[in-house]
Scaffold this active site. Structure first.
Site, PDB file in Angstrom:
ATOM      1  N   ARG A  90       3.996  -4.538 -86.215  1.00 52.42           N
ATOM      2  CA  ARG A  90       5.007  -4.826 -86.922  1.00 52.42           C
ATOM      3  C   ARG A  90       5.396  -3.412 -87.696  1.00 52.42           C
ATOM      4  NH1 ARG A  90       3.929  -9.298 -91.453  1.00 52.42           N
ATOM      5  NH2 ARG A  90       2.458  -7.988 -92.218  1.00 52.42           N
ATOM      6  N   LYS A 147       8.518  -3.954 -93.058  1.00 61.34           N
ATOM      7  CA  LYS A 147       7.867  -3.880 -94.345  1.00 61.34           C
ATOM      8  C   LYS A 147       7.966  -2.386 -94.690  1.00 61.34           C
ATOM      9  CE  LYS A 147       3.565  -5.983 -95.755  1.00 61.34           C
ATOM     10  NZ  LYS A 147       4.157  -7.360 -96.080  1.00 61.34           N
ATOM     11  N   GLU A 178      12.546 -16.151 -98.890  1.00 60.37           N
ATOM     12  CA  GLU A 178      11.352 -15.865 -99.101  1.00 60.37           C
ATOM     13  C   GLU A 178      11.108 -15.591-100.560  1.00 60.37           C
ATOM     14  OE1 GLU A 178       9.135 -12.735 -97.268  1.00 60.37           O
ATOM     15  OE2 GLU A 178      11.084 -11.955 -96.730  1.00 60.37           O
TER      16      GLU A 178
HETATM   17  C1  LIG Z   1       3.886  -8.731 -96.241  1.00 60.52           C
HETATM   18  C2  LIG Z   1       5.034  -9.762 -96.679  1.00 60.52           C
HETATM   19  C3  LIG Z   1       4.752 -11.142 -96.212  1.00 60.52           C
HETATM   20  C4  LIG Z   1       3.702 -11.711 -95.786  1.00 60.52           C
HETATM   21  O1  LIG Z   1       3.357 -11.259 -94.489  1.00 60.52           O
HETATM   22  P1  LIG Z   1       1.832 -11.484 -93.750  1.00 60.52           P
HETATM   23  O2  LIG Z   1       2.153 -10.743 -92.605  1.00 60.52           O
HETATM   24  O3  LIG Z   1       1.998 -12.922 -93.765  1.00 60.52           O
HETATM   25  O4  LIG Z   1       0.813 -10.804 -94.891  1.00 60.52           O
HETATM   26  C5  LIG Z   1       5.972 -11.951 -96.712  1.00 60.52           C
HETATM   27  N1  LIG Z   1       7.098 -11.513 -97.342  1.00 60.52           N
HETATM   28  C6  LIG Z   1       7.284 -10.150 -97.552  1.00 60.52           C
HETATM   29  C7  LIG Z   1       8.525  -9.709 -98.186  1.00 60.52           C
HETATM   30  C8  LIG Z   1       6.101  -9.316 -97.291  1.00 60.52           C
HETATM   31  O5  LIG Z   1       6.293  -7.780 -97.610  1.00 60.52           O
END
Ligand SMILES: *Cc1c(COP(=O)(O)O)cnc(C)c1O
Length: 345
Positions: free
Chosen positions: A82, A184, A220
């Site tokens: 990622r 991210k 989300e």
């Molecule tokens: C990091 C993140 C998550 C969770 O991702 P994981 O890989 O499960 O830690 C969910 N939503 C957002 C916006 C994030 O930045």
């Protein structure tokens, strides 16, 4: 040496400076070899790309001590992948995946005394971060970058741990349709800070963001994906119509756990806000949040209350939580490749 003298059971989700971190710099088209260093400071030009145009991305994963006293991480290959995806989208040079895993091994090993003991409720949170480090004044990508990986012991992300939380439907968006919501990028979090400060001031634990194109479907929260349990006890996972949900590794793992361990039906589809009242349980999932139950959503003063209530996790989310954490902490057998052991000698 030995474990640090910390009240592990009572730490929150905060930064504690540990002994060592990993640093590699990208210059003249190549990453250097990388080193473990005690230096937690970054010295940059005032004109560094990251300071002007927010060219940065990050990751988050955890190291756990298992029942047998091993130290493990959970699916770090997916974090490595990622971060490559994030880097490409931001015109940054990807940090090679095998080197990412090697950096995880080095950082955890160099901070082994900071890994919270099994059963304490705390874990070691690992934060890889990458940013444009040389001077950039016209809008363009930097030529030099730093990749850094540090760690900090953490407790529960939400106060109260497994107690259900109340979230609100936000009037802000955290990402644009077909923007950077699916990577991210630090900038996504800058976008969300005003919304989270506002939500906290109003007494809510988090914001639920709707899809930024039509504002009718559930996406989300600021830092965690969402899962629902329907009236038949099956899992429903929101999908984005505008590709703006972050592909959570926890959520992808929960989907597999639900299917293979709990034999649930799993549907990944767009979920309309106006159908959410039909669900029995809701949870937020991510590395930091693990799975946090949601008791209520506040939609502009109107409450959507889940049958599971405000006292405890609903039965299906509890099973998912126990299975997932059981796998992570070595109490249950993991699917092949999910657990990466850090060898300490
Ligand atoms: C990091 C993140 C998550 C969770 O991702 P994981 O890989 O499960 O830690 C969910 N939503 C957002 C916006 C994030 O930045």
């Amino acid at each position: 040496m030995g474990k640090k003298n910390i009240d592990w059971a009572n730490i929150g989700f905060g930064y504690m400076k540990t002994d060592n971190r990993y640093v590699s710099n990208f210059k003249n088209g190549a990453w250097d070899n990388g080193v473990i260093t005690t230096d937690d400071k970054v010295v940059l030009s005032e004109c560094a790309g990251v300071l002007q145009y927010s060219q940065s991305c990050f990751e988050g994963l955890k190291a756990y001590e298992t029942k047998e006293g091993k130290i493990v991480t959970f699916r770090p290959d997916l974090n490595a992948q990622r971060m490559v995806d994030s880097a490409k989208r931001l015109e940054m040079p990807p940090f090679p995946q095998e080197r990412f895993i090697d950096a995880v091994d080095q950082v955890v090993k160099a901070n082994a005394d900071w890994v919270p003991p099994y059963g304490s409720g705390a874990t070691l949170y690992i934060r890889p971060v990458m940013f444009g480090s040389n001077e950039v004044i016209g809008v363009k990508p930097a030529d030099e970058y730093q990749f850094r990986m540090f760690c900090t012991p953490v407790g529960p992300y939400f106060k109260g741990g497994a107690k259900p939380i109340v979230v609100k439907i936000s009037d802000f968006d955290r990402a644009a349709p077909h923007g950077t919501g699916n990577i991210k990028a630090g900038l996504n979090y800058a976008m969300s800070l005003h919304a989270i400060v506002t939500a906290h001031a109003e007494g809510f634990a988090e914001n639920v963001y709707l899809d930024p194109a039509t504002r009718t479907t559930i996406e989300e929260t600021g830092g965690a994906n969402i899962i629902f349990v329907d009236a038949d006890g099956n899992l429903v996972v929101p999908k984005s119509a505008s590709d703006s949900i972050l592909p959570s590794i926890t959520r992808r793992s929960i989907v597999q756990v639900a299917k293979d361990y709990l034999k649930l039906n799993v549907t990944e589809r767009t979920v309309r806000l106006d159908e959410v009242h039909n669900f029995k349980e809701m949870g937020l999932c991510g590395t930091a949040a693990v799975i946090s139950p949601v008791g209520k959503i506040n939609d502009h003063g109107k409450e959507i209350c889940f049958e599971s209530g405000m006292e405890e996790m609903g039965p299906t989310i509890r099973k998912l939580y126990e299975t997932l954490t059981g796998i992570q902490m070595g109490r249950l057998e993991a699917p092949a490749g999910w657990i990466h052991e850090i060898r300490l000698n």
